[in-house]
Design an enzyme around this catalytic site. Structure first.
Site, PDB file in Angstrom:
ATOM      1  N   LYS A 104     -13.345  -0.730   5.493  1.00 55.23           N
ATOM      2  CA  LYS A 104     -13.936  -1.578   4.437  1.00 55.23           C
ATOM      3  C   LYS A 104     -14.985  -2.528   5.000  1.00 55.23           C
ATOM      4  O   LYS A 104     -16.042  -2.703   4.407  1.00 55.23           O
ATOM      5  CB  LYS A 104     -12.858  -2.429   3.743  1.00 55.23           C
ATOM      6  N   ASP A 116      -0.761  -5.334   9.469  1.00 56.69           N
ATOM      7  CA  ASP A 116      -1.725  -4.327   9.039  1.00 56.69           C
ATOM      8  C   ASP A 116      -2.961  -5.081   8.535  1.00 56.69           C
ATOM      9  O   ASP A 116      -2.873  -5.874   7.590  1.00 56.69           O
ATOM     10  CB  ASP A 116      -1.117  -3.462   7.913  1.00 56.69           C
ATOM     11  N   TRP A 140       0.874  -1.185   0.000  1.00 58.09           N
ATOM     12  CA  TRP A 140       0.000   0.000   0.000  1.00 58.09           C
ATOM     13  C   TRP A 140       0.904   1.225   0.000  1.00 58.09           C
ATOM     14  O   TRP A 140       1.798   1.347   0.849  1.00 58.09           O
ATOM     15  CB  TRP A 140      -0.864  -0.047   1.257  1.00 58.09           C
TER      16      TRP A 140
HETATM   17  C1  LIG Z   1      -3.136  -2.185   3.476  1.00 57.01           C
HETATM   18  C2  LIG Z   1      -3.932  -1.054   4.008  1.00 57.01           C
HETATM   19  N1  LIG Z   1      -3.652  -0.590   5.225  1.00 57.01           N
HETATM   20  C3  LIG Z   1      -4.327   0.410   5.772  1.00 57.01           C
HETATM   21  C4  LIG Z   1      -5.346   1.018   5.095  1.00 57.01           C
HETATM   22  C5  LIG Z   1      -6.003   2.127   5.837  1.00 57.01           C
HETATM   23  O1  LIG Z   1      -7.242   2.521   5.507  1.00 57.01           O
HETATM   24  P1  LIG Z   1      -8.106   3.453   6.434  1.00 57.01           P
HETATM   25  O2  LIG Z   1      -7.219   4.471   7.030  1.00 57.01           O
HETATM   26  O3  LIG Z   1      -9.106   4.019   5.512  1.00 57.01           O
HETATM   27  O4  LIG Z   1      -8.691   2.567   7.478  1.00 57.01           O
HETATM   28  C6  LIG Z   1      -5.669   0.593   3.799  1.00 57.01           C
HETATM   29  C7  LIG Z   1      -6.702   1.242   2.991  1.00 57.01           C
HETATM   30  O5  LIG Z   1      -6.754   1.219   1.805  1.00 57.01           O
HETATM   31  C8  LIG Z   1      -4.956  -0.490   3.253  1.00 57.01           C
HETATM   32  O6  LIG Z   1      -5.226  -0.985   2.049  1.00 57.01           O
END
Ligand SMILES: Cc1ncc(COP(=O)(O)O)c(C=O)c1O
Length: 436
Positions: free
Chosen positions: A278, A242, A161
């Site tokens: 999500k 994560d 990411w």
């Molecule tokens: C691998 C990963 N980590 C963390 C996140 C964090 O998302 P959010 O801050 O929207 O919870 C995402 C979102 O796309 C992700 O794909």
């Protein structure tokens, strides 16, 4: 007269002050123009496209079969309950967040029967979604882990990411990567990953995606996770999980936290970033949680408390205390048996539609006899598929077909639906043949 001369003098002084105040420390050499965030740039370009054929495969958020955002029915229900509750107010939450939310989050992420919970080996703080949890973990490692292992690097998968790079480098951690995606097989480069974990200096920090790896959609099998844990234990590496897609990936919450449970069973001390963006569709509400799990030892409980106290200071200086609304919704659902089962059904709706779209896209490409193999589309899991399309092919799909995806060929399966999947497959087929 006297009045006029005072005015003139004042003007003179103002001019002097404003000309001396012109020099800013933030010249272009010091603060160069930063590039636009690629994903948000892509979203803007899609919005501006006036074609009625346009398809958004960049978006990292669930869409229903009409390409519309979906409010989970269970979230709607929880929302109504909260609105009717006379006890709800707009006071600050505690620094560590809503206690019912963080304790339910622990049970969800490590499973309710985990000895780590029973033995008081977990400390948890509510965060600004998953990003906030990754950031809090990054701050903690930079401040404390680096005291013990100052030269340690954090290893992240290649690719990962995109935000991971910024979050960890912003706190001053040095970054390395381990191979993950094998372009030829379009699957996990397991040998490459293992070799890299073996050759990394002992006590390296290893960032792992708990499930539904972003951007590839490729996860290790349970057997592969077990080998990864074995190597990491031998090398005393420190895991940071994560987890942004629990339940969203397979539709099964326990299946999607297998890796975390396995590492805890193996006795690791570790960190977890948990997002509810999500799996609850609470993207903008920023509900998430950060967990420190201590390895079992006679002083584990005491260590957990100490770590929690320092995390609270980091949290206080960053956000003071977390936002309440999303956490209230998730907490209500997580702590109520009936709502929880309804949530599980909603998760199956989302993951099921995505799995159907994987099958449909692969099926159409195979029917069209599009050059190459397309089994990876159904082998991969979660929101994203790493198609293997090249940057040139991606650009052509956008220019000719009004189909938007990230440059690396990642598509969001949620952008596909029964009305556009055939069109997308036809366009991919065309581009692949044209560029062969
Ligand atoms: C691998 C990963 N980590 C963390 C996140 C964090 O998302 P959010 O801050 O929207 O919870 C995402 C979102 O796309 C992700 O794909």
């Amino acid at each position: 007269m006297a009045h006029n001369s005072t005015r003139a003098r004042l003007q003179q002084l103002t001019n002097q002050v404003s000309s001396s105040a012109m020099a800013s420390p933030f010249s272009v050499d010091v603060v160069p123009q930063a590039p636009e965030d690629p994903l948000f740039g892509l979203m803007a370009a899609y919005r501006e496209d006036t074609s009625d054929k346009k398809v958004d495969l960049g978006i990292g958020a669930y869409r229903d079969n009409n390409a519309k955002p979906w409010i989970l029915p269970v979230v709607k229900k929880a929302d109504e309950i909260i609105h009717k509750d006379p006890e709800v107010n707009h006071e600050y939450l505690p620094i560590a967040g809503l206690a019912q939310f963080t304790s339910a989050s622990q049970k969800l992420i490590v499973s309710g029967d985990s000895p780590a919970i029973k033995e008081g080996r977990i400390t948890s703080l509510q965060t600004v979604s998953g990003t906030g949890a990754v950031h809090l973990g990054a701050l903690f490692l930079a401040k404390f882990y680096q005291k013990v292992y100052p030269k340690t690097a954090l290893y992240m998968s290649n690719p990962t990411w995109a935000n991971h790079h910024q979050i960890f480098s912003n706190v001053g951690l040095s970054l390395q990567s381990y191979p993950y995606w094998h372009p030829q097989t379009r699957a996990l480069d397991f040998d490459g990953m293992k070799a890299s974990l073996e050759s990394a200096p002992d006590h390296s920090i290893i960032l792992l995606h708990a499930c539904a790896h972003n951007p590839t959609g490729v996860d290790p099998t349970p057997e592969q996770w077990s080998s990864i844990a074995t190597i990491m234990k031998r090398k005393s590496h420190f895991p940071f999980f994560d987890c942004a897609y629990q339940g969203f990936a397979s539709g099964d919450l326990a299946k999607d936290n297998f890796a975390i449970r396995h590492f805890i069973e193996q006795g690791f001390e570790l960190l977890i970033a948990q997002s509810y963006a999500k799996n609850f569709g609470l993207y903008g509400e920023r509900a998430g949680c950060f967990h420190f799990v201590a390895a079992p030892s006679s002083d584990a409980g005491e260590r957990t408390k100490r770590v929690g106290s320092q995390l609270a200071i980091l949290q206080r200086s960053e956000i003071s205390n977390p936002p309440a609304y999303g956490a209230r919704i998730a907490s209500l659902v997580l702590n109520d048996k009936a709502l929880f089962s309804e949530w599980e059904a909603n998760l199956r709706t989302m993951s099921g539609r995505i799995i159907d779209m994987r099958k449909a896209l692969r099926g159409k490409l195979e029917d069209l006899k599009t050059p190459g193999k397309w089994n990876h589309i159904t082998d991969q899991i979660g929101m994203f598929s790493f198609t293997g399309l090249t940057e040139g092919q991606v650009a052509k799909l956008r220019a000719d077909g009004h189909i938007y995806m990230t440059k690396n060929g990642r598509i969001s399966m949620a952008g596909l639906n029964t009305k556009n999947v055939e069109y997308v497959a036809t366009q991919i087929d065309k581009v692949v043949r044209d560029t062969e």
